[in-house]
Structures are given as C-alpha cells and as structure tokens.
Motif scaffolding. Structure first.
Motif, PDB file in Angstrom:
ATOM      1  N   TYR A 192       0.817  -1.376  -0.046  1.00  0.00           N
ATOM      2  CA  TYR A 192      -0.003  -0.015  -0.126  1.00  0.00           C
ATOM      3  C   TYR A 192       0.920   1.413  -0.062  1.00  0.00           C
ATOM      4  CZ  TYR A 192       0.776  -0.141   5.099  1.00  0.00           C
ATOM      5  OH  TYR A 192       1.259   0.069   6.294  1.00  0.00           O
ATOM      6  N   ASN A 193       2.175   0.979  -0.514  1.00  0.00           N
ATOM      7  CA  ASN A 193       3.157   2.384  -0.530  1.00  0.00           C
ATOM      8  C   ASN A 193       2.348   3.261  -1.480  1.00  0.00           C
ATOM      9  OD1 ASN A 193       3.881   0.399  -2.477  1.00  0.00           O
ATOM     10  ND2 ASN A 193       5.626   1.720  -2.787  1.00  0.00           N
ATOM     11  N   SER A 194       1.958   2.810  -2.732  1.00  0.00           N
ATOM     12  CA  SER A 194       1.433   3.843  -3.649  1.00  0.00           C
ATOM     13  C   SER A 194       0.251   3.007  -4.369  1.00  0.00           C
ATOM     14  CB  SER A 194       2.577   4.267  -4.673  1.00  0.00           C
ATOM     15  OG  SER A 194       3.062   3.099  -5.109  1.00  0.00           O
ATOM     16  N   ALA A 195      -0.558   3.839  -5.323  1.00  0.00           N
ATOM     17  CA  ALA A 195      -1.529   3.117  -5.908  1.00  0.00           C
ATOM     18  C   ALA A 195      -0.595   2.364  -7.358  1.00  0.00           C
ATOM     19  CB  ALA A 195      -2.331   4.012  -6.670  1.00  0.00           C
ATOM     20  N   PRO A 196      -1.234   1.356  -7.817  1.00  0.00           N
ATOM     21  CA  PRO A 196      -2.273   0.333  -7.127  1.00  0.00           C
ATOM     22  C   PRO A 196      -2.192  -0.337  -5.997  1.00  0.00           C
ATOM     23  CG  PRO A 196      -1.450  -0.486  -9.026  1.00  0.00           C
ATOM     24  CD  PRO A 196      -0.567   0.505  -9.071  1.00  0.00           C
ATOM     25  N   PRO A 197      -2.803  -0.540  -5.054  1.00  0.00           N
ATOM     26  CA  PRO A 197      -2.502  -1.457  -3.874  1.00  0.00           C
ATOM     27  C   PRO A 197      -2.603  -2.801  -4.242  1.00  0.00           C
ATOM     28  CG  PRO A 197      -4.668  -0.397  -3.646  1.00  0.00           C
ATOM     29  CD  PRO A 197      -4.092   0.180  -5.031  1.00  0.00           C
ATOM     30  N   THR A 198      -1.681  -3.429  -4.893  1.00  0.00           N
ATOM     31  CA  THR A 198      -1.699  -4.863  -5.423  1.00  0.00           C
ATOM     32  C   THR A 198      -1.712  -5.785  -4.353  1.00  0.00           C
ATOM     33  OG1 THR A 198      -0.526  -3.900  -7.161  1.00  0.00           O
ATOM     34  CG2 THR A 198      -0.579  -6.271  -6.942  1.00  0.00           C
TER      35      THR A 198
END
Lengths: 120, 107
Positions: free
Chosen positions: B91-97
């Motif tokens: 969740y560091n950046s989008a997308p939250p894979t």
C-alpha cells in the motif's frame, strides 16, 4: 460498530451497466478512504478502485479504467461504483472496503460483498 | 506497476506446526505491507499492517516481518481455525496490489 452494506449486484449482459452502492455506518464517513475490491469465483483478491476521504482523488485498476467510476455521497454516507461496458471477466463478488485513514489504501473493514455476473 | 508474489501457493501442516509464508515485491515498498486472512466463504480479515504490527484482536501466534522487497507471515503454532487463504498487499502507492494468495490447510 463499523458496517458496510453493498447492494446493486446482479445478472447483466455483456456491454451492459450496473451501479453498485455501499452504505456505510459506525464511523465518520468523511474521514476515511474507501475502495472496491473484487474476487472472481475461486480466484484471488483484485483491487478495483479507491477514493480518498475528501473525494478529490481517485485511482483505478488498469482492467477497469475508462469503464468504471467511483464516487461517494457524504449526505448519504454511501460509496458507489458505476460500471459500464461490462465484460464476462468482470464477473466477481465486489467488496466495499474501508481504509484506516483518509488516504491509506489497505482495508481494516470489509462489507459482505455483492455478486456481479456478466453473461448472456 | 509493482508486482507481488507469494510462496508457497499452498501448504499442508499439522496442528501445532510453525508455518511461514513469504511475500515478495518486485520493487522496494518499505514496510507498506499488510496481511489478510480469508476463511472459506468469508470476508477477508486484516491480520497485520505496516509489515509487522498486529491488528487489534488478532491472536499473538500470528506475526509479520520484513521490509523492502521480502516479507514473511508466521503462524507460530497452527490451529484448526487457521485454515484459510492468506494474502499480502502492498500500500505504498496506487495500485494497492494483492499477492496471489497462499492456501493453508491441516495435514
């Protein structure tokens, strides 16, 4: 108690549209980011879209960008997902999920999900 | 985009065993990683956030570690109620894979 209640799923033909809703309660709706996450039958979790607490920033997965639109209504404490040009591969349970803050994109609460089936 | 992988894809262990699941990011993500548990027919449940912080109410037999690209989820003593699929998510950046999941069952 945090509650997220999805609705709006159903059977739709390829190329059709649906609007999903997620009614939120038990927390201050305007303070938290929200997302849609889906799970195809027997498959893993796939993040679909998110919107920040203020509604000013949205993100989409590549697989849905240009076809799906996320929005939120602060007067109704409700999250939406407008889904257009639906494809068979969009068939999944769609979960509404709450972030732990106004912008972080992981999920501390999940709804029970609503099933979307795209088929002729 | 950053890709997430998990290993193994499934495992079978005995009650009381120590179980370790690995999650790897294709690029460094700091400690911006969470773990979820999804029991059959149920909604995912948050277990661990910030790579190693236990979510409130989660049993202490669950623990997480790692930073950068390599992370682990450990169940110190497997219990029958731990049968589930476990997912990591960055969740560091989008997308939250999400990772593809690891299915855990009892031998």
């Amino acid at each position: 108690e945090v509650q997220l209640l999805e609705s709006g799923g159903g059977l739709v033909q390829p190329g059709g549209s649906l609007r999903l809703s997620c009614a939120a309660s038990g927390f201050t709706f305007s303070n938290y980011a929200l997302s849609w996450v889906r799970q195809a039958p027997g498959k893993g979790l796939e993040w679909v879209s998110c919107i920040n607490a203020s509604g000013t920033t949205t993100y989409y997965a590549d697989s849905v960008r240009g076809r799906f639109t996320i929005s939120r209504d602060y007067s109704k404490n409700t999250l939406y997902l407008q889904m257009n040009s639906l494809r068979a591969e969009d068939t999944a349970i769609y979960y509404c999920a709450k972030g732990p803050s106004g912008y972080e994109n992981y999920f501390d609460y999940w709804g029970q999900g609503t099933l979307v089936t795209v088929s002729s | 985009d950053i890709q997430m992988t998990q290993s193994p894809s499934s495992l079978s262990a005995s009650v009381g065993d120590r179980v370790t699941i690995t999650c790897r990011a294709s690029q460094g993500i700091g400690n911006y990683l969470v773990w979820y548990q999804q029991k059959p027919g149920k909604v995912p449940k948050l277990l661990i956030y910030a790579a190693s912080t236990l979510q409130s109410g989660v049993p202490s037999r669950f623990s997480g570690s790692g930073s950068g690209t390599d992370f682990t989820l450990t169940i110190s003593s497997l219990q029958p109620e731990d049968v589930a699929t476990y997912y990591c998510q960055k969740y560091n950046s989008a997308p939250p894979t999400f990772g593809p999941g690891t299915k855990v069952d009892i031998k």
